[in-house]
Design a protein around this motif. Structure first.
Motif, mmCIF file in Angstrom:
data_model
loop_
_atom_site.group_PDB
_atom_site.id
_atom_site.type_symbol
_atom_site.label_atom_id
_atom_site.label_comp_id
_atom_site.label_asym_id
_atom_site.label_seq_id
_atom_site.Cartn_x
_atom_site.Cartn_y
_atom_site.Cartn_z
ATOM 1 N N ASN A 299 -36.117 33.244 -5.911
ATOM 2 C CA ASN A 299 -37.849 33.704 -5.394
ATOM 3 C C ASN A 299 -38.429 35.010 -6.275
ATOM 4 O O ASN A 299 -39.091 35.498 -6.251
ATOM 5 C CB ASN A 299 -36.580 35.012 -3.900
ATOM 6 C CG ASN A 299 -36.672 33.676 -3.089
ATOM 7 O OD1 ASN A 299 -36.975 33.110 -2.945
ATOM 8 N ND2 ASN A 299 -36.018 34.549 -1.548
ATOM 9 N N GLN B 194 -30.832 31.815 -4.167
ATOM 10 C CA GLN B 194 -31.698 32.364 -3.428
ATOM 11 C C GLN B 194 -32.972 33.335 -3.334
ATOM 12 O O GLN B 194 -34.302 32.853 -4.146
ATOM 13 C CB GLN B 194 -31.759 32.139 -1.759
ATOM 14 C CG GLN B 194 -31.322 31.202 -1.038
ATOM 15 C CD GLN B 194 -32.563 30.013 -1.212
ATOM 16 O OE1 GLN B 194 -33.374 30.046 -1.821
ATOM 17 N NE2 GLN B 194 -31.511 28.487 0.075
ATOM 18 N N ASN C 267 -26.499 24.203 -3.151
ATOM 19 C CA ASN C 267 -27.091 24.082 -1.698
ATOM 20 C C ASN C 267 -26.493 22.867 -1.119
ATOM 21 O O ASN C 267 -26.221 21.684 -0.005
ATOM 22 C CB ASN C 267 -28.243 24.969 -0.991
ATOM 23 C CG ASN C 267 -28.453 25.649 -0.942
ATOM 24 O OD1 ASN C 267 -28.685 25.805 0.438
ATOM 25 N ND2 ASN C 267 -29.274 26.724 -1.007
ATOM 26 N N LEU D 43 -33.624 30.898 5.261
ATOM 27 C CA LEU D 43 -33.378 30.799 4.305
ATOM 28 C C LEU D 43 -31.649 30.590 4.161
ATOM 29 O O LEU D 43 -30.728 30.031 3.302
ATOM 30 C CB LEU D 43 -33.645 31.597 3.511
ATOM 31 C CG LEU D 43 -34.936 31.469 2.680
ATOM 32 C CD1 LEU D 43 -35.550 32.173 2.111
ATOM 33 C CD2 LEU D 43 -35.006 30.284 1.715
ATOM 34 N N GLU E 204 -26.344 33.007 -0.634
ATOM 35 C CA GLU E 204 -27.880 33.780 -0.371
ATOM 36 C C GLU E 204 -28.881 34.521 -1.528
ATOM 37 O O GLU E 204 -29.521 34.780 -2.136
ATOM 38 C CB GLU E 204 -27.439 34.660 0.407
ATOM 39 C CG GLU E 204 -27.274 34.067 1.913
ATOM 40 C CD GLU E 204 -26.465 35.213 2.838
ATOM 41 O OE1 GLU E 204 -26.606 36.659 2.375
ATOM 42 O OE2 GLU E 204 -26.025 35.320 3.708
ATOM 43 N N CYS F 106 -30.209 27.271 -7.119
ATOM 44 C CA CYS F 106 -30.176 27.779 -5.312
ATOM 45 C C CYS F 106 -30.111 26.272 -4.841
ATOM 46 O O CYS F 106 -29.238 26.424 -4.133
ATOM 47 C CB CYS F 106 -31.725 28.164 -5.009
ATOM 48 S SG CYS F 106 -32.401 27.904 -2.848
#
Length: 658
Positions: free
Chosen positions: A414, A410, A430, A522, A407, A426
């Motif tokens: 962003n 992410q 993942n 997300l 998280e 990211c």
């Protein structure tokens, strides 16, 4: 009390090692287990006083090295970061000691094994409690030595010899980088004490060193050297090759190395130096790139491994990548939280694998297992818990730390502040979730669920281990379920002051609050990917669909990954063989046997008899000749020392006396 945490494992190691022949197997086992369990109990007391009550301690024993401005003492720092590591190390080490009593009961060298385990624990405790770089380096090197002794415990096996030497040599590269970092830190800060370095770091953000006309930031240079040390110990991409081969040691050794001691040392070093690394964006970006690549590479490599312990070893390498790139995005508290969580479910996986190997008469190839769910139901349940925790299944221990790291990755993507590094962290992070879930459940299916592929004799003899091996497994199973939930608010909760000054995060680099406002889709992404990995592993193992994918491209990809991307082959071909050829062809044949022998034994040695004959003729035995040479020597001596004016005065006085 605090010093007893360190001294008890050392005393246990000395007694069980030197007195094992007199104490016997039971006596040395009892002493070593009691010492490490007492150390664990005192670690919990220290965690309560320091971590929960907020009392930091710095104990100075005595001066050690005093040379000019270099002053080093034997001193120990106990803060929140230290006591957290103390609890993790002593708990895992205690359970591994208890497990080893049964696992190694038929080995005649059990006292030596217990001694090595305790000295391993002692050096790791020295590493995490040191308050200066040099004392930390003592523990760092001691951990490397102990790992060599333990990997090479069965020293009559060639594979164990090779793996231990490989671990030692590869780690020398990282140790050399760390030693350069220590020297650079001393050159810049004129000290190796943590307190002084960390307090002065904000003042040296613009300090540069000049190398060949190029200005290099001093803090960046220290951070890079420290990272090289962490790459070696924590098996990041490039120096990771020793970690899978370290499986040649006994299974309890693998559990201790991977869960609580050696591989966590590099991550601990990065977290400890967060007050310095925070001021160098270059080092942070390097951590993100290397950590995410390591997580992705190790996760993909684990898919096609067939050795039970080697699959779990690659999962360790992948999880260490998560910890390192969590440090790269300035989430040191989340990194240490994942380190603590990872210790429990990784020790559970290794010790459960040891239970399987123990039941199958030392068989480690998963392709020769199967149907063990009927014969080892408790081991299967515990290994399933560990695999689910490793895959980040919701509400198990791994979920609370690994998903939070993703998280935060992410959030960095962003924010578009570090777009390239955020993309690495990211997407590679993942994708690694998918690979982790896939190989974890491939292991479950091949080992426990699929049809048996071993001899009838082995299957009928397989059984659950005794209580001494089951108790550590059950304790670690409970830890793999509850530790993440219990520690989440304390370690990484919003507003927690647990870490205090032991971990430093600049306000501009803090993303924990923004992670709470991340879009819900997300947040679900890691769970979806891990579920997809579990489903794919299930489909392939139940329906055997891999047979339909067996074309040239698929076969080549599988072969490439199974061979670990040919890292060892490339190292041997482009590094090891050229150095060996240089050593033989140039250094040995041309220098040692060529130039040096021609100049020495076959050169000067022939001139020496001639000169000795000439000088022997000068030994006439007459006193006047000796006086002449003495006066001549004195005159030549003063001729070299004095100038011309002084020489005139000297000769005048000499002539007068003569």
């Amino acid at each position: 009390m605090y010093l007893l945490i360190l001294w008890l494992p050392l005393l246990g190691s000395i007694f069980s090692g030197f007195g094992g022949r007199f104490l016997g197997l039971k006596g040395s086992s009892i002493i070593s287990v009691v010492c490490v369990f007492l150390s664990m109990f005192l670690s919990f007391v220290a965690f309560y006083e320091v971590g929960l009550m907020g009392l930091n301690y710095c104990i100075v024993l005595s001066p050690w090295i005093e040379v000019g401005i270099l002053k080093i003492s034997w001193s120990f720092l106990f803060d929140s970061l230290t006591v957290t590591m103390l609890v993790v190390i002593t708990v895992i080490s205690s359970l591994v000691h208890l497990y080893s009593l049964e696992y190694m009961q038929n080995d005649p060298h059990l006292p030596r094994f217990m001694s090595f385990l305790e000295i391993f624990t002692f050096f790791m405790l020295i590493l995490v409690t040191a308050d200066n770089l040099v004392q930390m380096f003592v523990g760092w090197e001691g951990v490397g030595l102990a790992s060599y002794l333990l990997i090479n415990f069965w020293f009559t096996r060639l594979a164990a010899n090779q793996s231990a030497i490989k671990a030692l040599v590869v780690n020398r590269i990282g140790d050399f980088g760390l030693s350069l970092g220590i020297l650079t830190a001393f050159y810049i800060f004129q000290s190796v004490d943590y307190f002084l370095i960390f307090s002065l770091s904000p003042l040296f953000t613009n300090y540069c060193l000049n190398f060949g006309g190029i200005n290099i930031s001093g803090l960046t240079l220290i951070g890079v050297f420290l990272f090289i040390g962490a790459v070696g110990k924590s098996a990041q991409l490039g120096l990771h090759t020793w970690l899978p081969d370290a499986m040649e040691g006994p299974t309890p050794v693998s559990a201790l190395i991977h869960a609580a001691t050696m591989v966590t040392a590099g991550v601990f070093l990065l977290i400890r130096f967060s007050p310095l690394i925070e001021f160098s964006s270059t080092v942070l970006n390097i951590l993100v790139v290397f950590g995410s690549f390591t997580a992705f590479f190790a996760g993909m490599s684990g898919i096609f491994q067939n050795d039970l312990k080697r699959v779990i070893a690659y999962s360790t390498c992948s999880q260490l990548g998560y910890m390192v790139f969590a440090c790269g995005i300035s989430c040191y508290n989340v990194s240490i939280f994942h380190l603590a969580n990872h210790a429990f479910f990784k020790a559970l996986l290794f010790l459960s694998a040891g239970s399987v190997i123990h039941a199958l008469a030392n068989e480690q190839d998963m392709r020769r297992m199967g149907s063990l769910i009927r014969f080892l139901p408790l081991t299967y349940s515990l290994m399933l818990i560990g695999s689910l925790a490793l895959a980040g299944f919701p509400f198990l221990t791994g979920f609370y730390s690994k998903d939070f790291i993703l998280e935060l990755a992410q959030v960095t993507l962003n924010k578009n502040i570090h777009f390239i590094e955020g993309s690495f962290a990211c997407w590679l992070g993942n994708l690694s979730v998918f690979f982790t879930a896939f190989y974890s459940f491939r292991l479950i299916y091949l080992t426990f669920v699929n049809s048996a592929n071993t001899t009838r004799k082995n299957i009928l003899k397989s059984h659950e281990p005794s209580l001494l091996m089951l108790i550590p497994l059950i304790v670690l199973g409970f830890g793999s379920i509850f530790i993440g939930y219990v520690g989440k608010d304390l370690f990484i909760g919003l507003g927690t002051d647990f870490w205090k000054s032991s971990v430093m995060i600049l306000p501009s680099n803090s993303y924990s609050i923004e992670a709470e406002w991340l879009k819900i889709n997300l947040k679900w992404l890691p769970f979806v990917l891990s579920t997809f990995g579990i489903v794919l592993a299930t489909i392939i193992n139940i329906t055997k669909t891999h047979k339909y994918l067996y074309n040239i491209f698929y076969r080549n990809i599988c072969f490439l990954i199974n061979k670990k991307w040919y890292w060892d082959v490339l190292y041997n071909r482009f590094v090891v063989y050229p150095i060996l050829n240089f050593g033989y062809s140039v250094s040995f044949k041309n220098l040692d046997r060529g130039f040096i022998e021609l100049v020495g034994p076959y050169g000067f040695s022939k001139i020496i008899p001639i000169w000795s004959y000439i000088f022997s003729k000068l030994q006439t035995g007459q006193l006047s000749h000796y006086l002449f040479f003495i006066v001549l020597g004195v005159c030549l001596f003063f001729l070299i020392i004095f100038n011309q004016t002084q020489m005139l005065i000297f000769y005048s006085v000499l002539i007068f006396f003569i």
